[in-house]
Enzyme design. Structure first.
Site, mmCIF file in Angstrom:
data_model
loop_
_atom_site.group_PDB
_atom_site.id
_atom_site.type_symbol
_atom_site.label_atom_id
_atom_site.label_comp_id
_atom_site.label_asym_id
_atom_site.label_seq_id
_atom_site.Cartn_x
_atom_site.Cartn_y
_atom_site.Cartn_z
ATOM 1 N N GLY A 81 0.823 -1.217 0.000
ATOM 2 C CA GLY A 81 0.000 0.000 0.000
ATOM 3 C C GLY A 81 0.852 1.261 0.000
ATOM 4 N N GLY A 82 2.109 1.121 -0.371
ATOM 5 C CA GLY A 82 3.070 2.238 -0.286
ATOM 6 C C GLY A 82 2.815 3.353 -1.285
ATOM 7 N N GLY A 89 -0.304 4.476 -1.654
ATOM 8 C CA GLY A 89 -1.586 5.021 -1.213
ATOM 9 C C GLY A 89 -1.428 6.344 -0.467
ATOM 10 N N TYR A 132 -14.605 -4.328 9.427
ATOM 11 C CA TYR A 132 -13.270 -3.776 9.132
ATOM 12 C C TYR A 132 -12.405 -3.803 10.394
ATOM 13 C CZ TYR A 132 -10.027 0.195 8.252
ATOM 14 O OH TYR A 132 -8.930 1.011 8.127
ATOM 15 N N LYS A 154 -8.963 -6.256 11.220
ATOM 16 C CA LYS A 154 -7.655 -5.682 11.582
ATOM 17 C C LYS A 154 -7.213 -6.159 12.970
ATOM 18 C CE LYS A 154 -6.649 -2.438 8.370
ATOM 19 N NZ LYS A 154 -5.349 -1.872 8.051
ATOM 20 N N HIS A 203 -13.430 9.455 3.327
ATOM 21 C CA HIS A 203 -13.661 9.644 4.761
ATOM 22 C C HIS A 203 -14.271 11.033 4.992
ATOM 23 C CE1 HIS A 203 -10.599 6.350 5.015
ATOM 24 N NE2 HIS A 203 -11.381 5.976 6.006
ATOM 25 N N LYS A 250 -17.691 18.911 -0.453
ATOM 26 C CA LYS A 250 -19.066 19.423 -0.394
ATOM 27 C C LYS A 250 -19.070 20.945 -0.208
ATOM 28 C CE LYS A 250 -22.028 16.367 1.395
ATOM 29 N NZ LYS A 250 -22.947 15.658 2.248
ATOM 30 N N TRP A 291 -24.427 14.226 6.846
ATOM 31 C CA TRP A 291 -24.922 13.005 7.507
ATOM 32 C C TRP A 291 -24.923 13.131 9.028
ATOM 33 C CZ3 TRP A 291 -23.462 7.504 5.445
ATOM 34 C CH2 TRP A 291 -23.954 7.377 4.138
ATOM 35 N N ARG A 312 -14.757 13.023 16.982
ATOM 36 C CA ARG A 312 -13.670 12.311 16.316
ATOM 37 C C ARG A 312 -12.341 12.962 16.674
ATOM 38 N NH1 ARG A 312 -16.905 9.188 15.994
ATOM 39 N NH2 ARG A 312 -17.815 8.065 14.257
HETATM 40 N N1 LIG Z 1 -7.084 6.754 5.993
HETATM 41 C C1 LIG Z 1 -7.328 6.656 7.290
HETATM 42 O O1 LIG Z 1 -8.000 7.513 7.896
HETATM 43 C C2 LIG Z 1 -6.756 5.518 8.099
HETATM 44 C C3 LIG Z 1 -6.908 5.538 9.487
HETATM 45 C C4 LIG Z 1 -6.399 4.483 10.249
HETATM 46 C C5 LIG Z 1 -5.748 3.445 9.615
HETATM 47 N N2 LIG Z 1 -5.610 3.445 8.259
HETATM 48 C C6 LIG Z 1 -4.924 2.329 7.639
HETATM 49 O O2 LIG Z 1 -3.838 2.827 6.881
HETATM 50 C C7 LIG Z 1 -3.600 1.991 5.776
HETATM 51 C C8 LIG Z 1 -3.521 2.791 4.501
HETATM 52 O O3 LIG Z 1 -4.766 3.435 4.266
HETATM 53 P P1 LIG Z 1 -4.940 4.582 3.172
HETATM 54 O O4 LIG Z 1 -5.942 5.517 3.711
HETATM 55 O O5 LIG Z 1 -3.605 5.079 2.741
HETATM 56 O O6 LIG Z 1 -5.638 3.779 1.994
HETATM 57 P P2 LIG Z 1 -5.401 3.826 0.408
HETATM 58 O O7 LIG Z 1 -4.927 5.172 -0.049
HETATM 59 O O8 LIG Z 1 -6.646 3.275 -0.198
HETATM 60 O O9 LIG Z 1 -4.220 2.832 0.191
HETATM 61 C C9 LIG Z 1 -4.396 1.458 0.351
HETATM 62 C C10 LIG Z 1 -3.505 0.738 -0.610
HETATM 63 O O10 LIG Z 1 -3.761 -0.661 -0.439
HETATM 64 C C11 LIG Z 1 -3.452 -1.281 -1.626
HETATM 65 N N3 LIG Z 1 -4.288 -2.475 -1.789
HETATM 66 C C12 LIG Z 1 -5.632 -2.603 -1.618
HETATM 67 N N4 LIG Z 1 -6.026 -3.851 -1.898
HETATM 68 C C13 LIG Z 1 -4.908 -4.537 -2.257
HETATM 69 C C14 LIG Z 1 -4.666 -5.864 -2.693
HETATM 70 N N5 LIG Z 1 -5.665 -6.757 -2.799
HETATM 71 N N6 LIG Z 1 -3.405 -6.222 -3.000
HETATM 72 C C15 LIG Z 1 -2.392 -5.324 -2.902
HETATM 73 N N7 LIG Z 1 -2.554 -4.050 -2.498
HETATM 74 C C16 LIG Z 1 -3.808 -3.671 -2.194
HETATM 75 C C17 LIG Z 1 -3.725 -0.310 -2.772
HETATM 76 O O11 LIG Z 1 -2.623 -0.443 -3.647
HETATM 77 P P3 LIG Z 1 -2.586 0.053 -5.206
HETATM 78 O O12 LIG Z 1 -2.403 1.540 -5.088
HETATM 79 O O13 LIG Z 1 -1.435 -0.628 -5.803
HETATM 80 O O14 LIG Z 1 -3.939 -0.325 -5.768
HETATM 81 C C18 LIG Z 1 -3.756 1.059 -2.070
HETATM 82 O O15 LIG Z 1 -2.754 1.941 -2.522
HETATM 83 C C19 LIG Z 1 -4.701 0.944 5.801
HETATM 84 O O16 LIG Z 1 -4.189 -0.235 6.393
HETATM 85 C C20 LIG Z 1 -5.768 1.554 6.664
HETATM 86 O O17 LIG Z 1 -6.553 0.572 7.305
HETATM 87 C C21 LIG Z 1 -6.082 4.462 7.475
#
Ligand SMILES: NC(=O)c1ccc[n+]([C@@H]2O[C@H](COP(=O)([O-])OP(=O)(O)OC[C@H]3O[C@@H](n4cnc5c(N)ncnc54)[C@H](OP(=O)(O)O)[C@@H]3O)[C@@H](O)[C@H]2O)c1
Length: 315
Positions: A13-14, A16, A139, A143, A182, A190, A205, A212
């Site tokens: 997810g690097g 993302g 979810y 985790k 989110h 919006k 909503w 939060r």
């Molecule tokens: N955003 C928040 O508020 C938040 C809060 C707490 C914890 N987190 C945690 O932080 C982490 C990152 O979240 P984020 O917000 O950065 O999400 P994100 O931007 O959607 O990034 C998630 C990444 O996961 C990869 N991924 C998804 N399904 C996959 C699969 N089947 N195989 C390989 N790679 C896959 C995707 O890779 P590709 O780009 O290659 O498709 C995507 O870039 C997650 O574990 C999330 O639970 C996030």
């Protein structure tokens, strides 16, 4: 000596939202390489792809960020997918990493793992004191299973697995797609669209009464890099800003910063989600010297500015 210098560090997810600043934060700790596999090449829900990825990239350290994520709406629409894919990715990856002799494994958990009515501020020791809020339980529990996997592997195999629990994140690079975003990007979009259209009101909503806590994405990335480098024990660790805000206050602040002066209409038929969220961050400070540093208004201003540029095609 930390765990990162001179090591091959793989960040799932690097690419993302959180992944990009995590890779930037790791860079200053002098790894031998930072490896960012993409889903298109290695789908981590497939065991064969997980094995192939580890054989191809030969990491010493794995930071597992890959997940399917979203706001309340996305969680409500995809409980099965969010449970299965998040659980199976972590289960397969940690097992295969252990078999290959990976020396450190960092799992990113979530505040959604906490019980619905956790005493505020949430302490890590309260994680098992009840069932999570229903809309995000699949979810959160997927985790949470990975926390137990890491603790069990440490006990049985002496595997150095750690688990970090960030609160809701926000910042530049966030997902602004209304079907999966989110709360902060959803509200910014919006408010800006209503401002530009001269709309008299926006609809939001819930009732606004839920609270939060939000953490700027670069602060979270710095905490994860610090934990990857220096935190080597089985206890989960919260990452938060220590600042609780109600959704009503948040909406008013975002409308102010976006220059939207119209009315805010609440839709109480839509869910509020968990009633309160704010974590205790003492453990992160004590175990690996991390505290958040970004002022909330500054972080929001930067996020709004980033999105205004991105939607004009500037990024
Ligand atoms: N955003 C928040 O508020 C938040 C809060 C707490 C914890 N987190 C945690 O932080 C982490 C990152 O979240 P984020 O917000 O950065 O999400 P994100 O931007 O959607 O990034 C998630 C990444 O996961 C990869 N991924 C998804 N399904 C996959 C699969 N089947 N195989 C390989 N790679 C896959 C995707 O890779 P590709 O780009 O290659 O498709 C995507 O870039 C997650 O574990 C999330 O639970 C996030």
């Amino acid at each position: 000596m930390g765990n990162i210098a001179g090591k091959r560090v793989l960040v799932t997810g690097g690419a993302g939202f959180l992944g990009r600043p995590v890779c930037a934060a790791l860079q200053s700790r002098n790894p031998a390489a930072i490896l960012v596999p993409r889903k298109a090449e290695y789908d981590l829900t497939e065991q064969a792809a997980v094995r192939r990825m580890l054989a191809d990239l030969t990491p010493d350290v794995v930071i597992h960020l890959a997940a399917v994520v979203g706001g309340i709406g996305a969680n409500r629409d995809n409980p099965g997918r969010f449970f299965y894919e998040n659980a199976v990715m972590g289960l397969l990856l940690m097992e295969e990493a252990r078999r290959r002799g990976v020396s450190k494994f960092v799992t990113i958990g979530t505040i959604c793992a906490y019980p619905k009515f956790t005493p505020v501020p949430f302490k890590e020791d309260d994680l098992w004191a009840g069932y999570p809020e229903e809309t995000n339980a699949p979810y959160g529990i997927a985790k949470k299973a990975l926390l137990i996997q890491g603790q069990a592997y440490r006990q049985q195999y002496d595997f150095n697995a750690v688990n970090i629990l960030p609160v809701n994140l926000y910042g530049p690079g966030d997902n602004f797609d209304p079907s999966s975003s989110h709360v902060i990007p959803a509200l910014i979009r919006k408010a800006l669209e209503a401002r530009d259209a001269g709309a008299p009101a926006i609809e939001v909503w819930g009732t606004g009464s839920a609270s939060r806590e939000f953490l700027f994405v670069r602060d979270a990335a710095e905490g994860i890099a610090a934990a990857a480098d220096r935190h080597n024990d089985p206890d989960p660790v919260n990452l938060g800003s220590g600042r609780e805000i109600t959704i009503r206050q948040l909406v008013e602040l975002i409308c102010e910063l976006c220059n939207f002066r119209g009315e805010i209409r609440w839709d109480p038929t839509k869910p509020d989600g968990q009633p309160r969220r704010c974590v205790d961050t003492t453990r992160a400070r004590e175990r690996f010297g991390w505290t958040a540093s970004t002022d909330f208004r500054d972080g929001l201003r930067e996020t709004i500015a980033w999105y205004e540029t991105a939607r004009k095609g500037g990024e």
